[in-house]
Design a protein around this motif. Structure first.
Motif, short mmCIF file in Angstrom:
data_model
loop_
_atom_site.label_atom_id
_atom_site.label_comp_id
_atom_site.label_asym_id
_atom_site.label_seq_id
_atom_site.Cartn_x
_atom_site.Cartn_y
_atom_site.Cartn_z
N LYS A 92 36.04 42.28 41.26
CA LYS A 92 36.27 40.84 41.33
C LYS A 92 34.91 40.14 41.34
CE LYS A 92 39.61 39.08 43.87
NZ LYS A 92 40.42 38.56 45.03
N ASP A 93 34.77 39.18 40.46
CA ASP A 93 33.53 38.38 40.38
C ASP A 93 32.28 39.25 40.29
OD1 ASP A 93 35.06 36.06 40.57
OD2 ASP A 93 34.97 36.07 42.76
N GLY A 94 32.39 40.35 39.53
CA GLY A 94 31.24 41.20 39.30
C GLY A 94 30.92 42.16 40.43
N HIS A 95 31.81 42.32 41.39
CA HIS A 95 31.59 43.21 42.51
C HIS A 95 32.68 44.28 42.56
CE1 HIS A 95 28.45 40.76 44.53
NE2 HIS A 95 29.07 39.75 43.93
N ASP A 96 32.32 45.45 43.10
CA ASP A 96 33.27 46.54 43.30
C ASP A 96 33.81 46.49 44.73
OD1 ASP A 96 32.95 47.71 40.72
OD2 ASP A 96 31.05 48.58 41.39
N GLY B 21 29.80 49.50 47.89
CA GLY B 21 29.33 50.66 48.62
C GLY B 21 28.98 50.40 50.07
N ARG B 22 29.12 49.18 50.53
CA ARG B 22 28.87 48.84 51.93
C ARG B 22 30.20 48.47 52.60
NH1 ARG B 22 24.73 44.11 51.92
NH2 ARG B 22 24.46 44.70 54.11
N LEU B 23 30.21 48.51 53.91
CA LEU B 23 31.44 48.24 54.66
C LEU B 23 31.28 46.96 55.45
CD1 LEU B 23 34.21 49.66 55.22
CD2 LEU B 23 33.19 50.47 57.37
N SER C 291 37.30 37.82 48.83
CA SER C 291 36.30 36.97 48.19
C SER C 291 34.97 37.72 48.10
CB SER C 291 36.11 35.68 49.00
OG SER C 291 35.00 34.95 48.52
N ALA C 292 34.25 37.52 47.00
CA ALA C 292 32.96 38.18 46.84
C ALA C 292 31.86 37.50 47.65
CB ALA C 292 32.57 38.19 45.35
#
Length: 458
Positions: A232-236, A272-274, A387-388
């Motif tokens: 979404k919006d360029g993020h995984d 890759g982060r939480l 949301s990113a």
């Protein structure tokens, strides 16, 4: 069970008690209801009310409301709604019920309703409609707070007490009829498992069973599956379930080892982060407009607490719609219904208690739906609210991830395997000597101050 002809009560004006950030207004203003006054004492929710509803007075302490109603200084509305503090009935709050000052506000709620109806009677009006929401734990309260509430509303001479309060029921009393039902927000278009008790009451000519219960005409739809990994919006992104556990008021201020922490339902993996859910995502989780609580200078802690203490907007809207428009084909319980149910109770000649359990009740014609699932469900999965644009401070640090996994091992509890995998991977980003140092200085079975600080959202 018989069908009742005729229209229902005319509801135009509302008074709100323990208003919080006013989920009721968000839900019911579009239905044409006019709020006359609020009652809220907490600073941040009061600030939200002042900004969002500048023309509606906030009366503050609910203990002071009966007198101005009696004196005619404020409107005696057609409907009074409220959700008196749930902490007295929750595990986190000690479950002290009426022995807790917050639990006693449940009875003050009844005093306000009584004062309102005395004024309405002098004005030649029908008794007001009552709407009350709380955690389902009130049904198991050891001080019988729920029995005190509905008995007082119904005008019983003695407090009704049953061994196990059902998730759904009806009390036909001397002065009012009272119905209740536990409903789960995850079937109302919110990706959150949030079971809450909803109570509706009104005068003897009012049938709350036609508002809260439904004729069961079709099979329930199973909760749909959704992709847990997405872009979404360029993020995984990755989430760990289709819907979250119940959003609690302390969310974002501490990690307390509850089920939602271990099953991952209130965590999001982003690139890759939480991280935690952001305040914006929590607003969406409850059905509020985006940035509803994003006031100038507002802390995340204030926003998390206010949102977590509020109501699920779509559920409240559903009940409001049925209050206003459900009487064209209303139902009321017959003697046959009373005889059919095994745990009903005849209190007096005119007062009856119906135990409706929590399932579908088979009837001769059409079964009655008393479950936590409405006849027509709406679904939304967690990916839809993500949301990113998340603030940096809500990410869980390597130290925090390491501590969560360590505590999981110390307590020998289960954890979502994928969540643990991600936490372990993030933990490796902490230098080995730092991990060793912390394992030596931290007592087993306790959080370190550093772990707590890593998870604070101030």
């Amino acid at each position: 069970m018989t069908k009742k002809k005729g229209g229902g009560p005319v509801i135009k004006t509302v008074g709100s008690i323990c208003s919080g950030i006013e989920a009721a207004s968000v839900a019911w203003n579009p239905l044409g209801l006019s709020f006359q006054w609020f009652s809220e004492i907490a600073p941040f929710p009061s600030r939200v009310l002042k900004e969002k509803f500048p023309n509606i007075p906030n009366l503050g302490d609910m203990n002071n409301i009966p007198l101005p109603i009696e004196q005619g200084k404020i409107t005696a509305p057609d409907l009074i709604c409220g959700g008196t503090p749930c902490q007295a009935f929750s595990l986190a709050g000690g479950k002290n019920g009426l022995n807790d000052e917050r639990g006693n506000l449940t009875l003050k709620f009844v005093d306000i309703v009584e004062a309102n109806d005395r004024v309405r009677k002098r004005q030649g009006k029908q008794p007001c409609i009552v709407f009350w929401e709380n955690v389902e734990g009130v049904l198991k309260d050891k001080t019988n707070a729920f029995g005190c509430l509905i008995s007082s509303l119904a005008g019983l001479d003695d407090v009704l007490s049953v061994t196990n309060w059902p998730n759904a029921g009806l009390l036909e009393g001397k002065t009012r009829n009272v119905a209740w039902r536990v409903l789960d927000a995850k079937y109302f278009g919110l990706p959150q498992q949030r079971r809450r008790l909803y109570v509706v009451a009104g005068g003897k000519d009012f049938h709350p069973e036609s508002v809260l219960f439904e004729l069961h005409r079709k099979e329930f739809i199973e909760y749909p599956s959704a992709k847990l990994t997405f872009k979404k919006d360029g993020h995984d992104f990755e989430v760990f379930r289709e819907y979250s556990d119940c959003l609690y008021s302390a969310y974002g201020t501490k990690w307390n080892g509850n089920a939602a922490a271990y099953n991952g339902s209130l965590f999001v993996a982003q690139d890759g982060r939480l991280r935690r859910l952001s305040p914006l995502e929590c607003e969406r989780l409850m059905g509020f407009p985006d940035n509803y609580t994003n006031l100038e200078g507002a802390s995340r802690t204030n926003r998390y607490q206010a949102i977590g203490n509020s109501w699920a907007v779509p559920v409240v809207r559903w009940i409001g719609t049925r209050l206003i428009d459900s009487f064209r084909d209303s139902i009321c319980f017959s003697n046959h219904m009373f005889e059919l149910l095994p745990h009903t109770k005849q209190i007096t000649e005119t007062e009856r208690f119906f135990d409706l359990g929590k399932d579908i009740i088979p009837l001769k014609d059409v079964p009655l739906n008393c479950t936590e699932i409405p006849e027509t469900s709406t679904f939304c999965a967690l990916p839809e609210i993500i949301s990113a644009d998340a603030p940096e401070k809500i990410y869980i640090s390597p130290v925090g991830c390491s501590g969560i996994v360590r505590r999981k091992n110390e307590r020998n509890v289960s954890i979502n395997p994928r969540l643990e995998e991600i936490m372990n991977k993030i933990s490796t980003q902490m230098p080995a000597d730092e991990i060793e140092r912390k394992s030596r200085i931290q007592p087993r079975g306790r959080f370190s101050q550093e772990l707590e600080a890593a998870n604070m959202a101030t």
